[in-house]
Design a protein around this motif. Structure first.
Motif, mmCIF file in Angstrom:
data_model
loop_
_atom_site.group_PDB
_atom_site.id
_atom_site.type_symbol
_atom_site.label_atom_id
_atom_site.label_comp_id
_atom_site.label_asym_id
_atom_site.label_seq_id
_atom_site.Cartn_x
_atom_site.Cartn_y
_atom_site.Cartn_z
ATOM 1 N N LEU A 36 0.821 -1.207 0.000
ATOM 2 C CA LEU A 36 0.000 0.000 0.000
ATOM 3 C C LEU A 36 0.856 1.258 0.000
ATOM 4 C CD1 LEU A 36 -2.777 1.453 0.392
ATOM 5 C CD2 LEU A 36 -2.392 1.226 2.858
ATOM 6 N N ILE A 37 0.489 2.191 -0.873
ATOM 7 C CA ILE A 37 1.053 3.539 -0.869
ATOM 8 C C ILE A 37 -0.107 4.476 -0.566
ATOM 9 C CG2 ILE A 37 2.173 5.364 -2.211
ATOM 10 C CD1 ILE A 37 3.360 3.117 -3.990
ATOM 11 N N TYR A 38 -0.012 5.184 0.556
ATOM 12 C CA TYR A 38 -1.043 6.132 0.973
ATOM 13 C C TYR A 38 -0.431 7.523 0.897
ATOM 14 C CZ TYR A 38 -4.389 8.601 3.914
ATOM 15 O OH TYR A 38 -5.320 9.501 4.393
ATOM 16 N N ILE A 39 -1.063 8.411 0.133
ATOM 17 C CA ILE A 39 -0.539 9.763 -0.058
ATOM 18 C C ILE A 39 -1.642 10.778 0.219
ATOM 19 C CG2 ILE A 39 0.391 11.404 -1.752
ATOM 20 C CD1 ILE A 39 1.425 8.898 -3.307
ATOM 21 N N GLU A 40 -1.312 11.803 1.005
ATOM 22 C CA GLU A 40 -2.154 12.990 1.139
ATOM 23 C C GLU A 40 -1.288 14.145 0.676
ATOM 24 O OE1 GLU A 40 -3.913 13.856 4.910
ATOM 25 O OE2 GLU A 40 -4.707 11.837 5.155
ATOM 26 N N ASN A 41 -1.804 14.926 -0.280
ATOM 27 C CA ASN A 41 -1.003 16.028 -0.785
ATOM 28 C C ASN A 41 -1.872 17.095 -1.415
ATOM 29 O OD1 ASN A 41 1.378 17.390 -2.303
ATOM 30 N ND2 ASN A 41 2.320 15.781 -1.058
ATOM 31 N N GLN A 42 -1.486 18.326 -1.211
ATOM 32 C CA GLN A 42 -2.236 19.450 -1.754
ATOM 33 C C GLN A 42 -2.127 19.511 -3.269
ATOM 34 O OE1 GLN A 42 -0.889 23.233 -0.294
ATOM 35 N NE2 GLN A 42 -2.361 24.389 -1.490
ATOM 36 N N TYR A 43 -0.931 19.310 -3.788
ATOM 37 C CA TYR A 43 -0.706 19.365 -5.232
ATOM 38 C C TYR A 43 -0.188 18.017 -5.704
ATOM 39 C CZ TYR A 43 -1.020 24.406 -4.653
ATOM 40 O OH TYR A 43 -1.452 25.664 -4.355
ATOM 41 N N PHE A 44 -0.555 17.646 -6.888
ATOM 42 C CA PHE A 44 -0.127 16.363 -7.442
ATOM 43 C C PHE A 44 0.172 16.585 -8.919
ATOM 44 C CE2 PHE A 44 0.062 12.020 -8.544
ATOM 45 C CZ PHE A 44 0.294 11.334 -7.368
ATOM 46 N N THR A 45 1.341 17.141 -9.187
ATOM 47 C CA THR A 45 1.622 17.587 -10.549
ATOM 48 C C THR A 45 2.947 17.096 -11.112
ATOM 49 O OG1 THR A 45 2.636 19.625 -9.721
ATOM 50 C CG2 THR A 45 0.275 19.689 -10.211
ATOM 51 N N ASP A 46 3.740 16.389 -10.339
ATOM 52 C CA ASP A 46 5.064 15.995 -10.821
ATOM 53 C C ASP A 46 4.985 14.785 -11.759
ATOM 54 O OD1 ASP A 46 8.123 16.452 -10.339
ATOM 55 O OD2 ASP A 46 7.794 14.282 -10.316
ATOM 56 N N ASP A 47 5.464 14.968 -12.962
ATOM 57 C CA ASP A 47 5.437 13.942 -14.007
ATOM 58 C C ASP A 47 6.268 12.708 -13.651
ATOM 59 O OD1 ASP A 47 4.072 13.690 -16.377
ATOM 60 O OD2 ASP A 47 5.842 14.102 -17.598
ATOM 61 N N THR A 48 7.445 12.928 -13.089
ATOM 62 C CA THR A 48 8.330 11.812 -12.732
ATOM 63 C C THR A 48 7.682 10.920 -11.680
ATOM 64 O OG1 THR A 48 10.276 13.155 -13.231
ATOM 65 C CG2 THR A 48 10.614 11.219 -11.826
ATOM 66 N N LEU A 49 7.101 11.535 -10.665
ATOM 67 C CA LEU A 49 6.470 10.756 -9.599
ATOM 68 C C LEU A 49 5.195 10.080 -10.093
ATOM 69 C CD1 LEU A 49 7.026 13.168 -6.601
ATOM 70 C CD2 LEU A 49 8.422 11.228 -7.327
#
Length: 189
Positions: A36-49
């Motif tokens: 499981l990968i759990y992410i909370e983030n305001q912005y989600f814009t990075d192409d590499t990630l």
């Protein structure tokens, strides 16, 4: 900032390679995830990630990916810039998710009145083995341009640390769902 200090900072960075620890830790954490990968983030814009997550979603036995973000970007400028990049990243992830392991969600203060909760957190939890909390967004600027500070704790096989990391995740999910932490932890396990 004084002109002298600014000149000193610029001179010190002249010709130096970018410091990309935030990006490296994100990429390494994504690559290492098993369950499981759990992410909370305001912005989600990075192409590499987004690409790293998309690659994991194409694996037959890859991890589940849960991403908690704001429902939408606010303001005209943010919608045109961050919103456009976010849409591309999310489309890439949904296209890669042939096994149904991706969840893109936003918390809501009131579903009845369509009042979304604004997500400003920057949290990543991987397999109850790693928790990362800090200032780095899943955004291009945070990966090499802005100064960020994240704290990461790795369990390293310690059952007590794993339990603590799991408890952080369960508390976050419980808060978003309006449930008791124990009810969430029973459902996730």
């Amino acid at each position: 900032m004084g002109a002298f200090l600014l000149a000193l900072l610029l001179a010190a960075s002249d010709g130096q390679p970018a410091i990309r620890e935030c990006e490296a830790l994100f990429r390494d954490s994504i690559a290492r995830a098993k369950r499981l990968i759990y992410i909370e983030n305001q912005y989600f814009t990075d192409d590499t990630l987004a690409g790293a997550l998309a690659a994991r979603l194409t694996e037959p036995d890859g991890p589940e990916v849960v991403i908690v973000v704001p429902k939408e970007c606010h303001g005209w400028l943010e919608r045109q810039s961050m919103g456009a990049f976010r849409d591309v990243a999310f489309r890439r992830l949904t296209d890669a998710d042939a096994s149904g392991r991706l969840r893109l969600v936003y918390p809501s203060a009131s579903r009845a009145h369509d009042v979304p909760t604004f997500v400003h957190s920057k949290v990543m939890i991987v397999d109850d083995e790693l928790v990362r909390i800090g200032s780095a967004n899943f955004a291009r600027r945070s990966m090499g341009m802005d100064t960020e500070c994240d704290l990461a704790v790795e369990a390293g096989g310690d059952a007590q640390v794993r339990a603590g990391i799991r408890r952080i995740r369960d508390r976050l999910v419980a808060e978003h769902l309006g449930l008791a932490v124990d009810a969430v932890s029973q459902e996730i396990e």
